[in-house]
Design a protein around this motif. Structure first.
Motif, PDB file in Angstrom:
ATOM      1  N   GLN A  53       0.857  -1.184   0.000  1.00  0.00           N
ATOM      2  CA  GLN A  53       0.000   0.000   0.000  1.00  0.00           C
ATOM      3  C   GLN A  53       0.898   1.241   0.000  1.00  0.00           C
ATOM      4  N   LYS A  55       2.352   4.940   0.353  1.00  0.00           N
ATOM      5  CA  LYS A  55       2.099   6.035   1.301  1.00  0.00           C
ATOM      6  C   LYS A  55       1.141   7.035   0.663  1.00  0.00           C
ATOM      7  N   TYR A  57      -2.052   6.574   0.224  1.00  0.00           N
ATOM      8  CA  TYR A  57      -3.175   5.878  -0.407  1.00  0.00           C
ATOM      9  C   TYR A  57      -3.798   4.909   0.589  1.00  0.00           C
ATOM     10  N   ASN A  58      -5.083   4.665   0.434  1.00  0.00           N
ATOM     11  CA  ASN A  58      -5.728   3.655   1.268  1.00  0.00           C
ATOM     12  C   ASN A  58      -6.045   2.399   0.466  1.00  0.00           C
ATOM     13  N   THR A  60      -4.174  -0.793  -2.050  1.00  0.00           N
ATOM     14  CA  THR A  60      -2.917  -1.447  -2.413  1.00  0.00           C
ATOM     15  C   THR A  60      -2.652  -1.241  -3.903  1.00  0.00           C
TER      16      THR A  60
END
Length: 91
Positions: A53, A55, A57-58, A60
């Motif tokens: 995932q 950095k 971002y929520n 993958t």
């Protein structure tokens, strides 16, 4: 696998090397995307994308739309540096 570690930080790294000829020094272009290792999410059809995932971002790598992933990927960043090198070399 990482349950025993508090820090799940990771870096996706791509290194591309260019050599003009057998007498020249290699030129190295490296792209890095910072992120975290997470429980797998998304399609599992491409390597470790479901557990990385990036950095900020929520989602993958596997969950991101391909065009969005390609804008931030470690591979894109390495090839962008290589492209910049050749564009500037022509000038």
């Amino acid at each position: 696998m990482l349950d025993g570690w508090e820090d799940k930080g990771a870096k996706a790294v791509c290194t591309v090397t260019y050599v003009e000829d057998c007498n020249s020094e290699p030129i190295i272009f490296q792209g890095i995307t910072d992120g975290d290792i997470v429980f797998p999410r998304g399609p599992r059809d491409f390597g470790w994308d479901p557990i990385f995932q990036p950095k900020g971002y929520n989602l993958t790598y596997a969950e991101l739309p391909k065009d969005e992933k390609n804008k931030i990927s470690h591979r894109y960043r390495a090839l962008a540096k290589m492209t910049e090198y050749f564009v500037n070399k022509k000038e």
